[in-house]
Design an enzyme around this catalytic site. Sequence first.
Site, PDB file in Angstrom:
ATOM      1  N   GLY A  14       0.860  -1.215  -0.125  1.00 44.09           N
ATOM      2  CA  GLY A  14       0.003  -0.054   0.187  1.00 44.09           C
ATOM      3  C   GLY A  14       1.028   1.096  -0.046  1.00 44.09           C
ATOM      4  O   GLY A  14       0.499   2.244   0.727  1.00 44.09           O
ATOM      5  N   ASN A  92       1.532  -2.324   5.181  1.00 41.71           N
ATOM      6  CA  ASN A  92       0.734  -0.996   5.364  1.00 41.71           C
ATOM      7  C   ASN A  92      -0.576  -1.239   4.975  1.00 41.71           C
ATOM      8  O   ASN A  92      -1.404  -0.402   5.085  1.00 41.71           O
ATOM      9  CB  ASN A  92       1.561   0.123   4.752  1.00 41.71           C
ATOM     10  CG  ASN A  92       0.616   1.368   4.751  1.00 41.71           C
ATOM     11  OD1 ASN A  92       0.581   2.061   6.022  1.00 41.71           O
ATOM     12  ND2 ASN A  92       0.494   1.754   3.718  1.00 41.71           N
ATOM     13  N   SER A 144      -3.611   0.937  14.116  1.00 41.59           N
ATOM     14  CA  SER A 144      -4.475   2.034  14.178  1.00 41.59           C
ATOM     15  C   SER A 144      -4.698   2.402  15.698  1.00 41.59           C
ATOM     16  O   SER A 144      -5.035   1.288  16.521  1.00 41.59           O
ATOM     17  CB  SER A 144      -5.624   1.960  13.200  1.00 41.59           C
ATOM     18  OG  SER A 144      -6.584   3.037  13.665  1.00 41.59           O
ATOM     19  N   TYR A 158     -13.330  -2.673  11.379  1.00 40.85           N
ATOM     20  CA  TYR A 158     -12.140  -1.965  11.299  1.00 40.85           C
ATOM     21  C   TYR A 158     -11.319  -2.047  12.867  1.00 40.85           C
ATOM     22  O   TYR A 158     -10.200  -2.521  12.637  1.00 40.85           O
ATOM     23  CB  TYR A 158     -12.071  -0.546  10.970  1.00 40.85           C
ATOM     24  CG  TYR A 158     -10.912   0.187  10.694  1.00 40.85           C
ATOM     25  CD1 TYR A 158     -10.152  -0.195   9.663  1.00 40.85           C
ATOM     26  CD2 TYR A 158     -10.494   1.052  11.501  1.00 40.85           C
ATOM     27  CE1 TYR A 158      -8.801   0.646   9.318  1.00 40.85           C
ATOM     28  CE2 TYR A 158      -9.319   1.663  11.396  1.00 40.85           C
ATOM     29  CZ  TYR A 158      -8.329   1.613  10.362  1.00 40.85           C
ATOM     30  OH  TYR A 158      -7.264   2.341  10.378  1.00 40.85           O
ATOM     31  N   ALA A 161     -10.206  -5.725  13.521  1.00 41.78           N
ATOM     32  CA  ALA A 161      -9.166  -5.992  12.758  1.00 41.78           C
ATOM     33  C   ALA A 161      -7.812  -5.353  13.022  1.00 41.78           C
ATOM     34  O   ALA A 161      -6.883  -6.160  12.997  1.00 41.78           O
ATOM     35  CB  ALA A 161      -9.265  -5.580  11.253  1.00 41.78           C
ATOM     36  N   LYS A 162      -7.859  -4.166  13.425  1.00 38.96           N
ATOM     37  CA  LYS A 162      -6.479  -3.435  13.831  1.00 38.96           C
ATOM     38  C   LYS A 162      -6.207  -3.992  15.314  1.00 38.96           C
ATOM     39  O   LYS A 162      -4.967  -4.022  15.544  1.00 38.96           O
ATOM     40  CB  LYS A 162      -6.745  -1.964  13.842  1.00 38.96           C
ATOM     41  CG  LYS A 162      -6.922  -1.295  12.360  1.00 38.96           C
ATOM     42  CD  LYS A 162      -5.682  -1.714  11.646  1.00 38.96           C
ATOM     43  CE  LYS A 162      -5.694  -1.003  10.325  1.00 38.96           C
ATOM     44  NZ  LYS A 162      -4.707  -1.388   9.380  1.00 38.96           N
ATOM     45  N   ILE A 191      -4.505  11.008  11.371  1.00 38.68           N
ATOM     46  CA  ILE A 191      -3.434  11.579  10.312  1.00 38.68           C
ATOM     47  C   ILE A 191      -4.006  11.929   9.108  1.00 38.68           C
ATOM     48  O   ILE A 191      -4.839  11.241   8.363  1.00 38.68           O
ATOM     49  CB  ILE A 191      -2.415  10.244   9.821  1.00 38.68           C
ATOM     50  CG1 ILE A 191      -1.989   9.554  11.237  1.00 38.68           C
ATOM     51  CG2 ILE A 191      -1.215  10.748   8.984  1.00 38.68           C
ATOM     52  CD1 ILE A 191      -0.931  10.627  11.877  1.00 38.68           C
TER      53      ILE A 191
END
Length: 253
Positions: A14, A92, A144, A158, A161-162, A191
């Site tokens: 990525g 990434n 994250s 999400y 997953a992180k 970010i």
Amino acid sequence: MTQLLTGRTALITGGGVGIGAAIALELARAGARVAVTYRSHPPTPELLEALAAASGRPALALGLDATVDSEVKGAVREVHTQLGDLDILVNNVGGLVKRARLDQLDLALWQRILAVNVDSAFLFSHHALAHLRADHGRIINVASLAGHTGGHPGALAYATAKAAVFGFTRALAKELAPQGITVNALAPGFIEATPFHDTFTTADSKAETIAGIPAGRAGVPGDVAGAALWLASDHASYVTGTVIDINGGQYFR
């Protein structure tokens, strides 16, 4: 600048945009030969030129779906053929895919989000292992802040997953430590200048989040890239199984 990574080869998944592109450029500036993968965000000609100028040789850019085993295997083989053994792997690839609360999630979306964020890290680590140099190999997983906090509404899959990336990092760190390969994770907070927030975060939500950051500003991709460079270098040779939080003071463990 001291060439911390001269003679080393880095693969950044990525790596065409945002945090991945910033890491690729930072490692190239430190002397590494760089390969990047991409799917929906190919590197711009300007980025490829900057990578080539920084490292002194053309960057290798490979398009693929990081959740497909055969494509990942082929890409890793191509990097090895073109650039030799790997020293650094930066996992990434990741993304929210779509905001959805539990009552809006179906199994297909749930599995897609976990595949993008977790399966991709597993597949690249699995196929890269045979080509990672012992004694100074580095695997860096980009997780994250959401993995700690649960994220904003609609980030259930999400955040799950992180959080899984944290566990993957720690287990793999123990497994590979006898080979002299370190495995660490980065956990960025807010970010800016990334497709994630450009796509999934409203202007009001951005302003509210930035107002709550003790450092008084949003992060930028370069803030993450600096930490990646340190983990990739010999300065962090005794650091493994660690999650580095990069959030301007939003969250402390």
